[in-house]
Design a protein around this motif. Structure first.
Motif, mmCIF file in Angstrom:
data_model
loop_
_atom_site.group_PDB
_atom_site.id
_atom_site.type_symbol
_atom_site.label_atom_id
_atom_site.label_comp_id
_atom_site.label_asym_id
_atom_site.label_seq_id
_atom_site.Cartn_x
_atom_site.Cartn_y
_atom_site.Cartn_z
ATOM 1 N N ARG A 105 0.850 -1.194 0.000
ATOM 2 C CA ARG A 105 0.000 0.000 0.000
ATOM 3 C C ARG A 105 0.888 1.247 0.000
ATOM 4 N NH1 ARG A 105 -5.430 -0.922 1.270
ATOM 5 N NH2 ARG A 105 -5.874 -3.053 1.954
ATOM 6 N N PHE A 106 0.420 2.262 -0.664
ATOM 7 C CA PHE A 106 1.173 3.513 -0.727
ATOM 8 C C PHE A 106 0.915 4.320 0.545
ATOM 9 C CE2 PHE A 106 0.181 3.260 -5.537
ATOM 10 C CZ PHE A 106 1.154 2.288 -5.709
ATOM 11 N N ARG A 107 1.988 4.574 1.297
ATOM 12 C CA ARG A 107 1.828 5.387 2.501
ATOM 13 C C ARG A 107 2.662 6.670 2.452
ATOM 14 N NH1 ARG A 107 4.619 1.849 7.347
ATOM 15 N NH2 ARG A 107 6.725 1.722 6.513
ATOM 16 N N LYS A 108 3.502 6.781 1.417
ATOM 17 C CA LYS A 108 4.319 7.981 1.199
ATOM 18 C C LYS A 108 4.294 8.307 -0.301
ATOM 19 C CE LYS A 108 5.950 8.106 5.479
ATOM 20 N NZ LYS A 108 5.660 9.215 6.409
ATOM 21 N N PRO A 109 4.648 9.534 -0.674
ATOM 22 C CA PRO A 109 4.760 9.838 -2.106
ATOM 23 C C PRO A 109 5.750 8.888 -2.784
ATOM 24 C CG PRO A 109 4.783 11.860 -0.829
ATOM 25 C CD PRO A 109 4.860 10.737 0.170
ATOM 26 N N LEU A 110 5.425 8.445 -3.985
ATOM 27 C CA LEU A 110 6.287 7.519 -4.707
ATOM 28 C C LEU A 110 7.567 8.206 -5.149
ATOM 29 C CD1 LEU A 110 3.554 5.749 -6.863
ATOM 30 C CD2 LEU A 110 4.754 4.807 -4.875
ATOM 31 N N ALA A 111 8.670 7.501 -5.029
ATOM 32 C CA ALA A 111 9.978 8.078 -5.359
ATOM 33 C C ALA A 111 10.197 8.167 -6.864
ATOM 34 C CB ALA A 111 11.090 7.249 -4.710
ATOM 35 N N ASN A 112 9.767 7.134 -7.590
ATOM 36 C CA ASN A 112 10.003 7.113 -9.028
ATOM 37 C C ASN A 112 8.902 6.294 -9.699
ATOM 38 O OD1 ASN A 112 10.976 6.550 -11.704
ATOM 39 N ND2 ASN A 112 13.043 7.095 -11.009
ATOM 40 N N THR A 113 7.888 6.970 -10.200
ATOM 41 C CA THR A 113 6.730 6.269 -10.773
ATOM 42 C C THR A 113 7.107 5.494 -12.035
ATOM 43 O OG1 THR A 113 6.089 8.281 -11.971
ATOM 44 C CG2 THR A 113 5.075 7.905 -9.809
ATOM 45 N N THR A 114 8.036 6.019 -12.823
ATOM 46 C CA THR A 114 8.436 5.343 -14.073
ATOM 47 C C THR A 114 9.093 4.003 -13.766
ATOM 48 O OG1 THR A 114 8.752 7.466 -15.187
ATOM 49 C CG2 THR A 114 9.802 5.534 -16.173
ATOM 50 N N LYS A 115 10.016 3.991 -12.816
ATOM 51 C CA LYS A 115 10.688 2.735 -12.456
ATOM 52 C C LYS A 115 9.724 1.762 -11.784
ATOM 53 C CE LYS A 115 15.451 4.405 -12.121
ATOM 54 N NZ LYS A 115 16.638 4.583 -11.239
ATOM 55 N N LEU A 116 8.814 2.287 -10.990
ATOM 56 C CA LEU A 116 7.831 1.418 -10.346
ATOM 57 C C LEU A 116 6.979 0.713 -11.395
ATOM 58 C CD1 LEU A 116 6.289 0.294 -7.929
ATOM 59 C CD2 LEU A 116 4.897 2.382 -7.938
ATOM 60 N N ILE A 117 6.498 1.450 -12.353
ATOM 61 C CA ILE A 117 5.681 0.842 -13.408
ATOM 62 C C ILE A 117 6.478 -0.194 -14.177
ATOM 63 C CG2 ILE A 117 4.528 1.311 -15.621
ATOM 64 C CD1 ILE A 117 3.573 3.958 -14.346
ATOM 65 N N SER A 118 7.768 0.063 -14.369
ATOM 66 C CA SER A 118 8.624 -0.894 -15.070
ATOM 67 C C SER A 118 8.695 -2.223 -14.316
ATOM 68 C CB SER A 118 10.028 -0.312 -15.237
ATOM 69 O OG SER A 118 10.882 -1.234 -15.864
ATOM 70 N N VAL A 119 8.838 -2.173 -12.986
ATOM 71 C CA VAL A 119 8.872 -3.403 -12.191
ATOM 72 C C VAL A 119 7.510 -4.090 -12.219
ATOM 73 C CG1 VAL A 119 9.161 -4.357 -9.872
ATOM 74 C CG2 VAL A 119 10.738 -2.609 -10.709
ATOM 75 N N LEU A 120 6.444 -3.321 -12.149
ATOM 76 C CA LEU A 120 5.108 -3.909 -12.214
ATOM 77 C C LEU A 120 4.889 -4.618 -13.550
ATOM 78 C CD1 LEU A 120 2.890 -1.139 -10.552
ATOM 79 C CD2 LEU A 120 3.923 -3.160 -9.501
#
Length: 226
Positions: free
Chosen positions: A173-188
């Motif tokens: 769950r997101f509890r803080k602002p995401l550090a890097n949305t582009t890299k997160l989407i890449s892992v997803l």
């Protein structure tokens, strides 16, 4: 909409939300004044599968260490949220044995149920592992319980939030602002169709729980063998 299409739509919508910074942060996770409790009937995946899920979470943690990650002890599939978590609910308001009796009367519907965890999906606030039941007995069981509880005078709030028909498990769950949305989407995307394994469902648990199913705040009321 079938289960695969539902998961696909969720992922498409959430990817758009994350990439445009329209995701939702859960500010209650670390709140000391969060007193939301309820009653849930759930399934716990096998330890082997949960360990595979942790390997996925370890990659996420490298990118997003500030988010909330479920430990193995808290990972679950919700069969039915019988009393949705809300502030002020406590066990002394109900007789758990009455709920246990209703569930036992319907247990025979569940048979030869396996759940396969294949791929990930997400919402605008949560990352989930996709679960696919091997037959229709899970939703048949849910519908039978819905009808059975409707015929009682027991306190319940089944389907008040939404009608549950999936077999997913939430893992982040997101509890803080995401550090890097582009890299997160890449892992997803990397784990979008990943095989996390399959297990046979041989037990259910009825629990008194907080919103996040944290072990230290959960009380097992009954275990049901299948």
């Amino acid at each position: 909409m079938d289960l695969a299409s539902h998961y696909n739509q969720l992922f498409s919508d959430s990817k758009q939300a994350i990439s445009t910074n329209n995701y939702v942060i859960d500010f209650e996770i670390d709140s000391k004044s969060d007193h939301r409790f309820g009653i849930t009937l759930l399934i716990r995946p096998s330890e082997a599968i949960k360990n595979k899920m942790q390997s996925f979470l370890n990659e996420l943690k490298e990118l997003e260490p500030s988010q909330y990650y479920y430990p193995n002890s808290d990972i679950h599939i919700t069969v039915l949220s019988i009393i949705s978590c809300h502030d002020g609910f406590s066990l002394n308001q109900i007789n758990p044995e009455q709920y246990i009796a209703v569930i036992k009367e319907n247990m025979a519907i569940l048979n030869n149920l396996e759940i396969e965890f294949s791929g990930i999906t997400a919402s605008n606030s949560t990352i989930m592992i996709q679960g696919f039941p091997s037959n229709d007995s899970l939703n048949t069981f849910r519908n039978s319980l819905r009808e059975a509880f409707r015929k009682t005078n027991l306190q319940q709030s089944i389907d008040n939030r939404y009608t549950l028909f999936t077999a997913h498990t939430s893992v982040c769950r997101f509890r803080k602002p995401l550090a890097n949305t582009t890299k997160l989407i890449s892992v997803l995307e990397k784990f979008r169709n990943h095989d996390f394994g399959k297990f046979e469902v041989n037990q259910l648990e009825l629990v008194f729980n907080d919103w996040y199913q944290r072990k230290e705040k959960t009380q097992i009321l009954q275990q049901f063998k299948i």
